[in-house]
Design a protein around this motif. Structure first.
Motif, PDB file in Angstrom:
ATOM      1  N   SER A  93      53.849  20.246  63.439  1.00  0.00           N
ATOM      2  CA  SER A  93      53.829  18.775  63.502  1.00  0.00           C
ATOM      3  C   SER A  93      53.821  18.278  64.942  1.00  0.00           C
ATOM      4  O   SER A  93      53.156  17.295  65.268  1.00  0.00           O
ATOM      5  CB  SER A  93      55.019  18.197  62.743  1.00  0.00           C
ATOM      6  OG  SER A  93      56.225  18.471  63.429  1.00  0.00           O
ATOM      7  N   ARG A  96      50.338  18.628  66.293  1.00  0.00           N
ATOM      8  CA  ARG A  96      49.474  17.557  65.779  1.00  0.00           C
ATOM      9  C   ARG A  96      49.735  16.239  66.506  1.00  0.00           C
ATOM     10  O   ARG A  96      48.807  15.539  66.878  1.00  0.00           O
ATOM     11  CB  ARG A  96      49.708  17.351  64.286  1.00  0.00           C
ATOM     12  CG  ARG A  96      49.123  18.406  63.418  1.00  0.00           C
ATOM     13  CD  ARG A  96      49.491  18.104  61.958  1.00  0.00           C
ATOM     14  NE  ARG A  96      49.023  19.115  61.072  1.00  0.00           N
ATOM     15  CZ  ARG A  96      47.861  19.066  60.434  1.00  0.00           C
ATOM     16  NH1 ARG A  96      47.075  18.041  60.606  1.00  0.00           N
ATOM     17  NH2 ARG A  96      47.511  20.039  59.629  1.00  0.00           N
ATOM     18  N   TYR A 100      47.218  16.595  69.550  1.00  0.00           N
ATOM     19  CA  TYR A 100      46.124  16.205  68.661  1.00  0.00           C
ATOM     20  C   TYR A 100      45.386  17.428  68.118  1.00  0.00           C
ATOM     21  O   TYR A 100      44.169  17.424  67.978  1.00  0.00           O
ATOM     22  CB  TYR A 100      45.149  15.253  69.365  1.00  0.00           C
ATOM     23  CG  TYR A 100      45.822  14.028  69.910  1.00  0.00           C
ATOM     24  CD1 TYR A 100      46.335  13.062  69.055  1.00  0.00           C
ATOM     25  CD2 TYR A 100      45.974  13.840  71.285  1.00  0.00           C
ATOM     26  CE1 TYR A 100      46.964  11.942  69.556  1.00  0.00           C
ATOM     27  CE2 TYR A 100      46.605  12.730  71.785  1.00  0.00           C
ATOM     28  CZ  TYR A 100      47.096  11.785  70.916  1.00  0.00           C
ATOM     29  OH  TYR A 100      47.715  10.676  71.416  1.00  0.00           O
ATOM     30  N   VAL A 102      44.341  20.072  65.100  1.00  0.00           N
ATOM     31  CA  VAL A 102      44.144  20.007  63.660  1.00  0.00           C
ATOM     32  C   VAL A 102      43.977  21.426  63.131  1.00  0.00           C
ATOM     33  O   VAL A 102      43.638  22.343  63.869  1.00  0.00           O
ATOM     34  CB  VAL A 102      42.907  19.158  63.293  1.00  0.00           C
ATOM     35  CG1 VAL A 102      43.133  17.710  63.631  1.00  0.00           C
ATOM     36  CG2 VAL A 102      41.662  19.669  63.963  1.00  0.00           C
ATOM     37  N   SER A 108      39.734  15.215  62.550  1.00  0.00           N
ATOM     38  CA  SER A 108      40.711  14.333  63.174  1.00  0.00           C
ATOM     39  C   SER A 108      40.028  13.046  63.621  1.00  0.00           C
ATOM     40  O   SER A 108      38.970  13.084  64.260  1.00  0.00           O
ATOM     41  CB  SER A 108      41.340  15.031  64.375  1.00  0.00           C
ATOM     42  OG  SER A 108      42.199  14.154  65.048  1.00  0.00           O
TER      43      SER A 108
END
Length: 178
Positions: A93, A96, A100, A102, A108
């Motif tokens: 998490s 992400r 950023y 994925v 994304s």
């Protein structure tokens, strides 16, 4: 028989002076009382700096204890944070959110400003009362001019609107008086 007791009045009181003055004159110091007062003064002189240093040391101990308590709370916070970083789902998490990243096969989308254009325009007021926005897009027209001039096969005469004729050459005119 015994003599009748007569009350002796000090001479100072008989003269009409106050009772405090006669009381002070009536005090007699013995050698023992002078030694005890001297010992009391010496004890105060010796113990006062020691008591002051004791109070200062107690204050330093209290300050250090507060620092230790604060550091212990920081250590417990860091331990809980380390425990969170040991969890693979928390790491995923954070990757992400912060980087950023994925997962393979995901797409994304990064939304920079999701407000409608009308809300953006309503939020921005004029920068100044003297400076206003231009009505034409001068950057676009300058770019268009360069593109037209650079990519066109037309001659300069055709671009100026004169058609296929050559521009007239200027002829010198005589100056009067020469």
């Amino acid at each position: 028989m015994s003599k009748p007791r007569t009350r002796r009045v000090p001479v100072a009181m008989a003269a009409g002076q106050s009772g405090a003055g006669s009381w002070l004159r009536g005090i007699r110091f013995s050698g023992f009382s002078l030694v005890m007062m001297g010992l009391l003064i010496v004890a105060v002189v010796i113990l006062a700096p020691t008591l002051r240093s004791l109070i200062e040391q107690r204050q330093q101990i209290a300050d250090q204890q507060a620092t230790v308590d604060q550091l212990k709370s920081q250590v417990s916070d860091l331990k809980s944070q380390r425990a969170r970083w040991n969890d693979p789902s928390y790491i995923r998490s954070q990757a992400r959110d912060r980087l950023y990243y994925v997962m393979p096969g995901e797409i994304s989308y990064l939304v920079i400003d999701d407000r409608p254009p009308a809300a953006k325009a309503a939020e921005q007021g004029p920068i100044s009362t003297k400076i206003q926005a231009t009505k034409s897009d001068w950057v676009g027209s300058l770019f268009g001019s360069f593109m037209t001039a650079g990519l066109s096969d037309a001659t300069p005469a055709q671009l100026s609107g004169r058609g296929g004729t050559t521009p007239p050459t200027p002829t010198p005119t005589p100056t009067p008086g020469k």
